[in-house]
Design an enzyme around this catalytic site. Structure first.
Site, short mmCIF file in Angstrom:
data_model
loop_
_atom_site.label_atom_id
_atom_site.label_comp_id
_atom_site.label_asym_id
_atom_site.label_seq_id
_atom_site.Cartn_x
_atom_site.Cartn_y
_atom_site.Cartn_z
N CYS A 46 39.13 29.17 40.34
CA CYS A 46 38.11 29.55 41.33
C CYS A 46 37.41 28.34 41.94
O CYS A 46 36.68 28.47 42.93
CB CYS A 46 37.09 30.48 40.69
N HIS A 97 30.63 30.94 44.46
CA HIS A 97 31.87 31.67 44.20
C HIS A 97 31.51 33.09 43.81
O HIS A 97 30.61 33.31 42.99
CB HIS A 97 32.65 30.97 43.08
N ASN A 153 36.50 39.50 43.20
CA ASN A 153 36.66 38.05 42.96
C ASN A 153 37.99 37.61 43.57
O ASN A 153 39.05 37.95 43.04
CB ASN A 153 36.63 37.81 41.45
#
Ligand code: ACO
Length: 357
Positions: free
Chosen positions: A114, A254, A284
């Site tokens: 990520c 994020h 996500n």
């Protein structure tokens, strides 16, 4: 040698298929209430058959090039941040480079889960500021739906597909990316991983049988480390930029989990109104989440010329990092606002907030 590296174009692409929490209720033993309260996610996008990480990335790239008014053939570097590449090799960046016709560009992937977009941005900035290149296309793109075990309710409800891209260019103006910090801790790698399919456990009938080519995660451990690491990286990047938290106009974290995002803001004592959140619509999307959020923040007027922006991420590896930049906007020749104009805008915001409704 250029003084700064600045984002002059941005674009994203999200697959058209929307999978809601209600859809997931039909696949695994879960509920909209559980997913919403534990993660903040209401729906996510899922790549169609035939769509891949590189095809999503190429669509985002074209939008970013248009915005920057830059031709693909003038690009010098293509970096794709991804944990779900089309192949182990060739690099997804090479597929994108070919697809968009960036015939003079170098191309490689960055895999920091990520944190990949911030990592790729840091590389692009470093190469531009050193004088090695004048521009780069930086992409975060994922088709995580292909790495999910759709029978595992603890992971399949969390992730989604998408791509976001940024054009980064050299400038002598005092604007652009002001700091980038990156960290890693490989000792915790097994807490969030795809165990099989690499050189340690090559794909075999046994690994497939045991579902070892899917994402596995110790959610609770990841959660605790994510909040602390993102808050630490944010403080470090802000200090490196010579700023304080009060100078930051917008935080774009994020989008892993709303509770992680809230936890970071709380730990930093950062006002939640200045935190951009779109996890409810995308889940996500790992490397893609920050560049998609940048695009939506700009499109909805949350990100304006002259704003000081904090990007911050945490992901598998473990990896974490942050970047502070002054937003310039499209490559339209408009200079960033003067300090007086910025002060005027802050005043407008305050008046707007205290105005009785
Ligand atoms: N639906 C219903 N129940 C579920 C689901 C589901 N989808 N998933 C788990 N449960 C159950 C569990 O089985 C458990 O049941 P039990 O008590 O009978 O054993 C119960 O819910 C609680 O499970 P926990 O894992 O304790 O739930 P928690 O509140 O910790 O939330 C979550 C889990 C959302 C994964 C959380 O730990 C988290 O957000 N972790 C961060 C991880 C993350 O976001 N990772 C993304 C990648 S990393 C990154 O991008 C930062």
């Amino acid at each position: 040698m250029a003084k700064n590296a600045v984002i002059t174009g941005w674009g994203y692409y999200a697959p058209s298929r929307v999978m809601t929490n209600a859809d997931l209720e039909k696949i695994v033993d879960t509920s909209d209430e559980w997913i919403t309260s534990r993660t903040g996610i209401k729906e996510r996008r899922i790549a169609a058959e035939g769509e891949t990480t590189s095809s999503l990335a190429a669509r985002a790239a074209r939008a970013a090039l248009d915005k920057a008014r830059l031709r693909a053939q003038d690009l010098q570097l293509v970096i794709v941040g991804t944990a779900s590449p089309d192949y182990l090799f060739p690099a997804t960046a090479c597929l994108v480079q070919s697809e968009i016709g960036a015939t003079k560009a170098g191309a490689f992937d960055v895999e920091a889960a990520c944190t990949s977009f911030i990592s790729a941005l840091a590389i692009a900035r470093g190469m531009i500021v050193s004088g090695a290149i004048d521009n780069a296309l930086v992409i975060g793109a994922e088709t995580l739906s292909r790495l999910l075990n759709w029978k595992d309710r603890t992971t399949c409800v969390l992730f989604g597909d998408g791509a976001g891209a940024a054009i980064v260019e050299a400038t002598n103006a005092s604007v652009g990316i002001e700091s980038t910090v990156l960290h890693g801790d490989g000792s915790k790698g097994e807490l969030l991983m795809v165990p099989a399919g690499g050189s340690k456990l090559p794909a075999s009938a046994d690994t497939v049988e045991r579902g070892m080519h899917f994402i596995s995660m110790a959610g609770g451990e990841v959660f605790k480390l994510a909040v602390k690491s993102m808050a630490d990286a944010a403080e470090e990047a802000i200090a490196d930029a010579g700023l304080t938290l009060d100078d930051i106009d917008l935080m774009i974290p994020h989008q892993a989990n709303i509770r992680i995002i809230d936890g970071v803001a709380k730990r930093l004592r950062f006002p939640s109104e200045k935190v951009f959140v779109n996890i409810q619509r995308y889940g996500n999307t790992s490397a893609a989440s920050i560049p998609i959020a940048i695009c939506e923040a700009e499109a909805t007027g949350r990100l304006r010329q002259g704003d000081k922006v904090l990007l911050v991420a945490f992901g598998g590896g473990f990896t974490w990092g942050a970047s502070v930049l002054e937003w310039y906007g499209a490559h339209d020749g408009i200079r960033p606002p003067s300090p007086l104009e910025r002060a005027g805008r802050v005043l407008e915001d305050v008046v707007e907030r205290v105005r009785p409704s």
